[in-house]
Design an enzyme around this catalytic site. Sequence first.
Site, PDB file in Angstrom:
ATOM      1  N   LYS A   3       0.820  -1.216   0.000  1.00 51.23           N
ATOM      2  CA  LYS A   3       0.000   0.000   0.000  1.00 51.23           C
ATOM      3  C   LYS A   3       0.850   1.261   0.000  1.00 51.23           C
ATOM      4  O   LYS A   3       2.037   1.259   0.329  1.00 51.23           O
ATOM      5  CB  LYS A   3      -0.989  -0.039   1.161  1.00 51.23           C
ATOM      6  CG  LYS A   3      -2.054  -1.109   0.940  1.00 51.23           C
ATOM      7  CD  LYS A   3      -3.189  -1.068   1.915  1.00 51.23           C
ATOM      8  CE  LYS A   3      -4.245  -2.100   1.504  1.00 51.23           C
ATOM      9  NZ  LYS A   3      -5.387  -2.141   2.421  1.00 51.23           N
ATOM     10  N   ARG A  38      -3.299 -10.550   4.364  1.00 50.51           N
ATOM     11  CA  ARG A  38      -3.667 -10.566   2.940  1.00 50.51           C
ATOM     12  C   ARG A  38      -2.516  -9.933   2.172  1.00 50.51           C
ATOM     13  O   ARG A  38      -2.223  -8.753   2.361  1.00 50.51           O
ATOM     14  CB  ARG A  38      -4.965  -9.794   2.728  1.00 50.51           C
ATOM     15  CG  ARG A  38      -5.481  -9.772   1.292  1.00 50.51           C
ATOM     16  CD  ARG A  38      -6.763  -8.939   1.210  1.00 50.51           C
ATOM     17  NE  ARG A  38      -7.353  -8.977  -0.111  1.00 50.51           N
ATOM     18  CZ  ARG A  38      -7.035  -8.163  -1.115  1.00 50.51           C
ATOM     19  NH1 ARG A  38      -6.101  -7.235  -0.931  1.00 50.51           N
ATOM     20  NH2 ARG A  38      -7.635  -8.259  -2.285  1.00 50.51           N
TER      21      ARG A  38
END
Length: 299
Positions: free
Chosen positions: A204, A244
């Site tokens: 991210k 994840r």
Amino acid sequence: MGVLNVTPDSFSDGGRYADRDHAVRHGLRMWRDGAALVDVGGESTRPGADRVPAATEAARVLPVVRELTALGVPVSVDTTRARVAAAALEAGAAVVNDVSGGLADPDMATVVAAAGRPWVLMHWRGHAKRMAELASYTDVVADVRTELARRIDAALAAGVRPDRIVIDPGLGFAKGAADNWALTARLPELLDLGYPLLFAASRKSYLGRLLADPDGTPRPVDGRVAATVATSVLAVAAGAWGVRVHDVRATVDALAVWQASGRPCLVTAAPPDRSAVGGPTPEPPPAGGTTSPDTEDTR
């Protein structure tokens, strides 16, 4: 949980696995590398992303779910739509991973309750087009905890079994970098809700900004593997149920080192009293302050 985006526009791997055969091969590879679940998603939820019709999302997801499950790969479906979730469950998906926590589609709780499958409830405040304007918190950890508790209560009221609920703090979704770091540092406060927690920091943009060049240029997504692995190990050491990730093998290797080292725990707050909380643990699936919001990711 290995990330498999069968989309043209996801922030990290958009377009890379839009071809069904390529997607299936990659999902199979992630499973062989050690992913307990392959998370198949057909709609990007990165900030600013346009929504796609349900029929388009289903057409992207369902063939991949069917083929992977036929090969014995445990699959979760990454969707906010009850219609897509129901079809994916029928096609063999074992888990519903809903980034809206049930808010985007009021029928989702009914579908999940009837199926009796695990449901990941992520903290969410609105669709991608509105994400940036919703990133305002008094205390991000306390606010996320309160809002997740409401989603848990709604799921239970709809008949979802408590041992089928997993929570996710929603890193990057209506959150800036400082919010993401606060949630990471204070995971025990979210675990105190008494439910397993999925942690999803993979590649991210806040990691890219942390690793920026001297001129301020963020590290590209493919250069964030080590940072992702570090966040994953720290999250598991703090008590996360799962992570994840895009880079399954590197994460599995790091977690093997953590396990071989005696599974040391990272405690940043008083551990929750599990007997008082009564927190359930879902059965595993088969086989196996305001800050500037993120604008690049999240899925």
